[in-house]
Design a protein around this motif. Sequence first.
Motif, PDB file in Angstrom:
ATOM      1  N   LEU A 137      23.963  16.864 -17.792  1.00  0.00           N
ATOM      2  CA  LEU A 137      24.735  16.518 -16.599  1.00  0.00           C
ATOM      3  C   LEU A 137      25.745  15.408 -16.884  1.00  0.00           C
ATOM      4  CD1 LEU A 137      21.932  16.576 -13.860  1.00  0.00           C
ATOM      5  CD2 LEU A 137      23.620  18.354 -14.357  1.00  0.00           C
ATOM      6  N   ALA A 138      25.419  14.529 -17.813  1.00  0.00           N
ATOM      7  CA  ALA A 138      26.338  13.440 -18.160  1.00  0.00           C
ATOM      8  C   ALA A 138      27.628  13.963 -18.773  1.00  0.00           C
ATOM      9  CB  ALA A 138      25.647  12.481 -19.135  1.00  0.00           C
ATOM     10  N   ARG A 139      27.661  15.235 -19.176  1.00  0.00           N
ATOM     11  CA  ARG A 139      28.847  15.810 -19.805  1.00  0.00           C
ATOM     12  C   ARG A 139      29.664  16.671 -18.840  1.00  0.00           C
ATOM     13  NH1 ARG A 139      27.382  19.316 -24.127  1.00  0.00           N
ATOM     14  NH2 ARG A 139      29.508  18.993 -24.883  1.00  0.00           N
ATOM     15  N   ARG A 142      31.974  16.364 -12.881  1.00  0.00           N
ATOM     16  CA  ARG A 142      31.352  15.814 -11.681  1.00  0.00           C
ATOM     17  C   ARG A 142      30.047  16.553 -11.426  1.00  0.00           C
ATOM     18  NH1 ARG A 142      34.684  12.674 -12.390  1.00  0.00           N
ATOM     19  NH2 ARG A 142      36.087  11.615 -10.934  1.00  0.00           N
ATOM     20  N   VAL A 143      29.073  15.815 -10.918  1.00  0.00           N
ATOM     21  CA  VAL A 143      27.788  16.395 -10.533  1.00  0.00           C
ATOM     22  C   VAL A 143      27.564  16.062  -9.064  1.00  0.00           C
ATOM     23  CG1 VAL A 143      25.306  16.435 -10.924  1.00  0.00           C
ATOM     24  CG2 VAL A 143      26.856  16.162 -12.864  1.00  0.00           C
ATOM     25  N   ILE A 144      27.472  17.089  -8.238  1.00  0.00           N
ATOM     26  CA  ILE A 144      27.238  16.905  -6.813  1.00  0.00           C
ATOM     27  C   ILE A 144      25.735  16.841  -6.557  1.00  0.00           C
ATOM     28  CG2 ILE A 144      27.451  17.969  -4.526  1.00  0.00           C
ATOM     29  CD1 ILE A 144      30.056  19.248  -5.534  1.00  0.00           C
ATOM     30  N   SER A 147      22.075  13.217  -1.943  1.00  0.00           N
ATOM     31  CA  SER A 147      21.711  11.937  -1.342  1.00  0.00           C
ATOM     32  C   SER A 147      21.862  10.822  -2.366  1.00  0.00           C
ATOM     33  CB  SER A 147      20.268  11.965  -0.835  1.00  0.00           C
ATOM     34  OG  SER A 147      19.356  11.985  -1.919  1.00  0.00           O
ATOM     35  N   GLN A 148      21.939   9.589  -1.872  1.00  0.00           N
ATOM     36  CA  GLN A 148      21.994   8.425  -2.748  1.00  0.00           C
ATOM     37  C   GLN A 148      20.697   8.277  -3.538  1.00  0.00           C
ATOM     38  OE1 GLN A 148      24.482   6.613  -3.539  1.00  0.00           O
ATOM     39  NE2 GLN A 148      25.990   7.157  -1.973  1.00  0.00           N
ATOM     40  N   LEU A 149      19.566   8.656  -2.942  1.00  0.00           N
ATOM     41  CA  LEU A 149      18.302   8.608  -3.672  1.00  0.00           C
ATOM     42  C   LEU A 149      18.359   9.482  -4.919  1.00  0.00           C
ATOM     43  CD1 LEU A 149      15.521   8.755  -0.918  1.00  0.00           C
ATOM     44  CD2 LEU A 149      15.805   6.974  -2.638  1.00  0.00           C
ATOM     45  N   GLN A 150      18.862  10.685  -4.766  1.00  0.00           N
ATOM     46  CA  GLN A 150      18.969  11.619  -5.883  1.00  0.00           C
ATOM     47  C   GLN A 150      19.942  11.080  -6.923  1.00  0.00           C
ATOM     48  OE1 GLN A 150      20.369  15.458  -4.674  1.00  0.00           O
ATOM     49  NE2 GLN A 150      19.559  16.524  -6.469  1.00  0.00           N
ATOM     50  N   ALA A 151      21.049  10.522  -6.477  1.00  0.00           N
ATOM     51  CA  ALA A 151      22.010   9.934  -7.412  1.00  0.00           C
ATOM     52  C   ALA A 151      21.380   8.784  -8.183  1.00  0.00           C
ATOM     53  CB  ALA A 151      23.246   9.452  -6.647  1.00  0.00           C
ATOM     54  N   GLY A 152      20.585   7.976  -7.501  1.00  0.00           N
ATOM     55  CA  GLY A 152      19.938   6.853  -8.173  1.00  0.00           C
ATOM     56  C   GLY A 152      18.996   7.296  -9.283  1.00  0.00           C
ATOM     57  N   ILE A 153      18.265   8.388  -9.062  1.00  0.00           N
ATOM     58  CA  ILE A 153      17.370   8.910 -10.101  1.00  0.00           C
ATOM     59  C   ILE A 153      18.169   9.307 -11.332  1.00  0.00           C
ATOM     60  CG2 ILE A 153      15.824  10.823 -10.694  1.00  0.00           C
ATOM     61  CD1 ILE A 153      14.867  10.791  -7.794  1.00  0.00           C
ATOM     62  N   LEU A 154      19.268  10.019 -11.129  1.00  0.00           N
ATOM     63  CA  LEU A 154      20.072  10.470 -12.267  1.00  0.00           C
ATOM     64  C   LEU A 154      20.757   9.307 -12.971  1.00  0.00           C
ATOM     65  CD1 LEU A 154      21.594  13.755 -10.805  1.00  0.00           C
ATOM     66  CD2 LEU A 154      19.852  13.541 -12.578  1.00  0.00           C
ATOM     67  N   VAL A 159      22.931   9.321 -16.386  1.00  0.00           N
ATOM     68  CA  VAL A 159      24.150   9.983 -15.934  1.00  0.00           C
ATOM     69  C   VAL A 159      25.083   8.918 -15.351  1.00  0.00           C
ATOM     70  CG1 VAL A 159      25.124  11.750 -14.430  1.00  0.00           C
ATOM     71  CG2 VAL A 159      22.843  12.081 -15.415  1.00  0.00           C
ATOM     72  N   PRO A 160      26.300   8.772 -15.872  1.00  0.00           N
ATOM     73  CA  PRO A 160      27.204   7.713 -15.383  1.00  0.00           C
ATOM     74  C   PRO A 160      27.480   7.851 -13.887  1.00  0.00           C
ATOM     75  CG  PRO A 160      28.023   8.650 -17.435  1.00  0.00           C
ATOM     76  CD  PRO A 160      26.894   9.527 -16.991  1.00  0.00           C
ATOM     77  N   ALA A 161      27.487   6.739 -13.202  1.00  0.00           N
ATOM     78  CA  ALA A 161      27.687   6.758 -11.750  1.00  0.00           C
ATOM     79  C   ALA A 161      29.016   7.392 -11.369  1.00  0.00           C
ATOM     80  CB  ALA A 161      27.608   5.333 -11.207  1.00  0.00           C
ATOM     81  N   GLU A 162      30.047   7.199 -12.209  1.00  0.00           N
ATOM     82  CA  GLU A 162      31.367   7.736 -11.878  1.00  0.00           C
ATOM     83  C   GLU A 162      31.418   9.260 -11.962  1.00  0.00           C
ATOM     84  OE1 GLU A 162      31.507   6.358 -16.229  1.00  0.00           O
ATOM     85  OE2 GLU A 162      30.723   5.641 -14.292  1.00  0.00           O
ATOM     86  N   ARG A 163      30.411   9.857 -12.571  1.00  0.00           N
ATOM     87  CA  ARG A 163      30.379  11.327 -12.647  1.00  0.00           C
ATOM     88  C   ARG A 163      29.568  11.939 -11.504  1.00  0.00           C
ATOM     89  NH1 ARG A 163      32.213  13.606 -17.575  1.00  0.00           N
ATOM     90  NH2 ARG A 163      32.755  11.985 -19.096  1.00  0.00           N
ATOM     91  N   LEU A 164      28.953  11.118 -10.683  1.00  0.00           N
ATOM     92  CA  LEU A 164      28.131  11.612  -9.584  1.00  0.00           C
ATOM     93  C   LEU A 164      28.893  11.550  -8.265  1.00  0.00           C
ATOM     94  CD1 LEU A 164      24.805   9.805 -10.539  1.00  0.00           C
ATOM     95  CD2 LEU A 164      25.263  12.258 -10.735  1.00  0.00           C
ATOM     96  N   ALA A 165      28.740  12.584  -7.461  1.00  0.00           N
ATOM     97  CA  ALA A 165      29.356  12.633  -6.136  1.00  0.00           C
ATOM     98  C   ALA A 165      28.283  13.037  -5.121  1.00  0.00           C
ATOM     99  CB  ALA A 165      30.501  13.636  -6.110  1.00  0.00           C
TER     100      ALA A 165
END
Length: 399
Positions: A137-139, A142-144, A147-154, A159-165
């Motif tokens: 996913l880090a590659r 963007r990874v959709i 929730s913020q909880l799910q983003a926090g786990i990744l 996984v870089p925060a800037e790649r998460l939406a």
Amino acid sequence: MPHIAWIGKKSPFCGNVTYGLTITEALRQRGHRVSFIHFDSGDSWPDVALPYLVKSQVYTIPSPGAQRELRDALARLQPDLVHASLTLSPLDFRLPDLCQQLGLPLVATFHPPFDAGLRHVAAGTQQLTYQLYAPALARFDRVIVFSQLQAGILERLGVPAERLAVIANGVDVNRWCPARNAPAAGAAGRGPESRDQQLDQRLGRERLFVYMGRIATEKNLEALLRAWRLVRPRGCRLVIVGDGPLRSALEPASPEPDVLWWGHEPDEATRIALLQRAEVFILPSLVEGLSLALLEAMACGAACVATDAGADGEVLEGGAGIVLRTQGVTTQLRTLLPLLRDQPVLTAELGRRARQRVLERYALTGSLSQLEGLYSALLSRRPVPERSAPGPLWGLPLA
């Protein structure tokens, strides 16, 4: 409008399938060209079919030639962007290399459920899925996530925060709505009066408590059934809509008058009608992402009860529903079911608040606008690829 190549699922029925069909239909209605690529057998024109060995509600094992066929399809279609609604397939891990060499921006939607508290074996199993996927996913561009909880786990897994939406699931609030807000009879052209008569015959006159979803371990339906059989709320009926690997083990050989095993319901209009008739919707999951079934029930005005697994607790927090802990669900429901039976004014108010929460935060129009903004941001930063046929993808395995 950009041309989107959507990689996802159309069967068997699950949340991923609903997500893909809903979003692609809505994108087309907004003028986007969408090419749907999915695992199927035989000709599925105008879609692109990829061969597979095994396909289930949870995972897919592609045939050895699936990657070559995907590469050829993308080269032929020449989309502006690829959006993969990840199917938990070995092919998911090949997508970054494939799209990089074709010069295509790559977006993923990552669906696997989770429980941030790791309170159960099911939660630990899902955590392993997140750990396995994180490096790939880090590659992605963007990874959709929902929730913020799910983003926090990744993020914690690298996984870089800037790649998460964070773009929450959305519901068409004009389609999924209380019966009093539904289009006039006959508008859908599918015989709503006849459907209502059939529902009346099958459901009876009892007040309806509904579960809708997969019948699998992580959904914890056993806890709901234990609580229901202990309480047996008079004048009420539990309707279980869905199918899955545990149905044969959970459904008794002899019919129970207050429990109706509806089975898989492929017709969307019937699912809407069921939720419109539901007084209470119950989702006792051990792990979740952001349940579309929960959002649909809320949009239809049902009083909703769900565990705090995944993002479902966030959806109901602040009075939009009743939130249970994932531990001791049977005990909590045993106390709660008599209250919901005896307090119709409470269930009506909870249904009103649930509908309002969806209108404020989870309407499909808002999710689509966020998605279109994400597409635009990616495409504005990428050079327009040459539209000549690509040569061999050296270094990329074709199996």
